[in-house]
Motif scaffolding. Structure first.
Motif, PDB file in Angstrom:
ATOM      1  N   THR A 154      -8.170  -1.383  -3.095  1.00  0.00           N
ATOM      2  CA  THR A 154      -7.749  -1.539  -1.706  1.00  0.00           C
ATOM      3  C   THR A 154      -8.892  -2.184  -0.936  1.00  0.00           C
ATOM      4  OG1 THR A 154      -8.548   0.644  -1.031  1.00  0.00           O
ATOM      5  CG2 THR A 154      -6.254   0.507  -1.795  1.00  0.00           C
ATOM      6  N   ARG A 155      -8.552  -2.767   0.192  1.00  0.00           N
ATOM      7  CA  ARG A 155      -9.558  -3.354   1.072  1.00  0.00           C
ATOM      8  C   ARG A 155      -9.249  -2.940   2.500  1.00  0.00           C
ATOM      9  NH1 ARG A 155      -9.291  -9.077  -1.913  1.00  0.00           N
ATOM     10  NH2 ARG A 155     -10.269  -8.386  -3.846  1.00  0.00           N
ATOM     11  N   PRO A 156     -10.272  -2.809   3.319  1.00  0.00           N
ATOM     12  CA  PRO A 156     -10.052  -2.381   4.695  1.00  0.00           C
ATOM     13  C   PRO A 156      -9.270  -3.419   5.499  1.00  0.00           C
ATOM     14  CG  PRO A 156     -12.418  -2.652   4.233  1.00  0.00           C
ATOM     15  CD  PRO A 156     -11.677  -3.009   2.990  1.00  0.00           C
ATOM     16  N   PHE A 157      -8.513  -2.945   6.457  1.00  0.00           N
ATOM     17  CA  PHE A 157      -7.799  -3.841   7.360  1.00  0.00           C
ATOM     18  C   PHE A 157      -8.788  -4.345   8.416  1.00  0.00           C
ATOM     19  CE2 PHE A 157      -5.326  -5.091  10.997  1.00  0.00           C
ATOM     20  CZ  PHE A 157      -4.343  -5.867  10.399  1.00  0.00           C
ATOM     21  N   TYR A 173      -4.527  -0.546   5.673  1.00  0.00           N
ATOM     22  CA  TYR A 173      -5.446  -1.136   4.701  1.00  0.00           C
ATOM     23  C   TYR A 173      -4.617  -2.019   3.787  1.00  0.00           C
ATOM     24  CZ  TYR A 173      -3.747   2.549   1.562  1.00  0.00           C
ATOM     25  OH  TYR A 173      -2.948   3.381   0.802  1.00  0.00           O
TER      26      TYR A 173
END
Length: 184
Positions: A154-157, A173
Motif C-alpha cells: 500500500t502507499r499513502p494517499f 490509501y
C-alpha cells in the motif's frame, strides 16, 4: 453487445489544446457531478479538481513518461492515461480517464491494452503497476479481470497534493496492483 469504438492513439503534447482537453476529461471522469454518470467516480471520496494545468503539463513533459490520448473516429477525446517508466523492468499506469458518458462500452479495455503494449514496446518493461484507492472494490476487480494482481503493498494517499479542494475521508490509501506484461 454494442460494437467497439474505433480509437486512434497519440502521445499528448504540451500544447494548450491538449492540456485543456485532457484536463477537462480527467476532471469529468474523477470528480464532480459529471463523474457520477460513470462508474469510476471518486466524487464521494474527494471534492477537488484531481489535477491542475501545471501538474498535467509536467506529466506530458516528463522525460520518462507519456500521456497517451485516445480519440474516436469523430476526433473527440474519449480517454487518456499516463505511462511512466519507473526503471528497466517497471512502468506505472495512472491518470486513466474515460469520458463518463462513454464508460462501460469497451473504451477502457482498449486503452489499457494499448498502454500495456506501449510500455512493452517503447519502454521495454516487463511489468506494469498502478495504484487504486483501497475503497474502489469494483475498479480493483475490473483490473484483476484484465490480468492485474493486487499486491500486499500500500502507499499513502497524497492529501497534501489535492487541487483546490479537500478529501471527504481521512482513511484513504492506495492498493498497488501489478501485471506481468511478458505473459500475453
Amino acid at each position: 453487445m454494442p460494437h467497439a469504438t474505433s480509437l486512434t492513439f497519440r502521445v499528448a503534447t504540451p500544447s494548450d489544446e491538449d492540456v485543456n482537453a485532457t484536463l477537462k476529461l480527467v476532471r469529468s471522469a474523477y470528480r464532480g457531478e459529471t463523474s457520477r454518470t460513470g462508474w469510476t467516480t471518486e466524487a464521494d471520496l474527494l471534492a477537488d479538481e484531481r489535477i491542475d494545468a501545471a501538474g498535467l503539463r509536467a506529466k506530458i513533459e516528463e522525460p520518462q513518461g507519456v500521456v497517451l490520448l485516445a480519440h474516436d473516429d469523430a476526433g473527440a477525446l474519449a480517454s487518456c492515461c499516463e505511462i511512466l517508466r519507473r526503471d528497466d523492468e517497471l512502468a506505472y499506469f495512472g491518470m486513466f480517464a474515460v469520458d463518463p458518458l462513454r464508460q462501460a462500452g469497451g473504451i477502457g479495455r482498449q486503452v489499457l491494452a494499448e498502454a500495456e503494449d506501449y510500455a512493452r514496446r517503447v519502454f521495454g518493461v516487463k511489468k506494469m503497476e498502478m495504484s487504486v484507492i483501497w475503497t474502489r472494490d469494483e475498479l480493483i476487480s475490473w483490473y484483476i479481470r484484465r490480468g492485474y494482481t493486487k499486491t500486499d503493498e500500500t502507499r499513502p494517499f497524497p492529501y497534501h497534493g489535492l487541487v483546490n479542494g479537500k478529501a471527504l475521508r481521512d482513511d484513504l490509501y492506495f492498493s498497488i496492483l501489478v501485471k506481468d506484461l511478458s505473459l500475453r
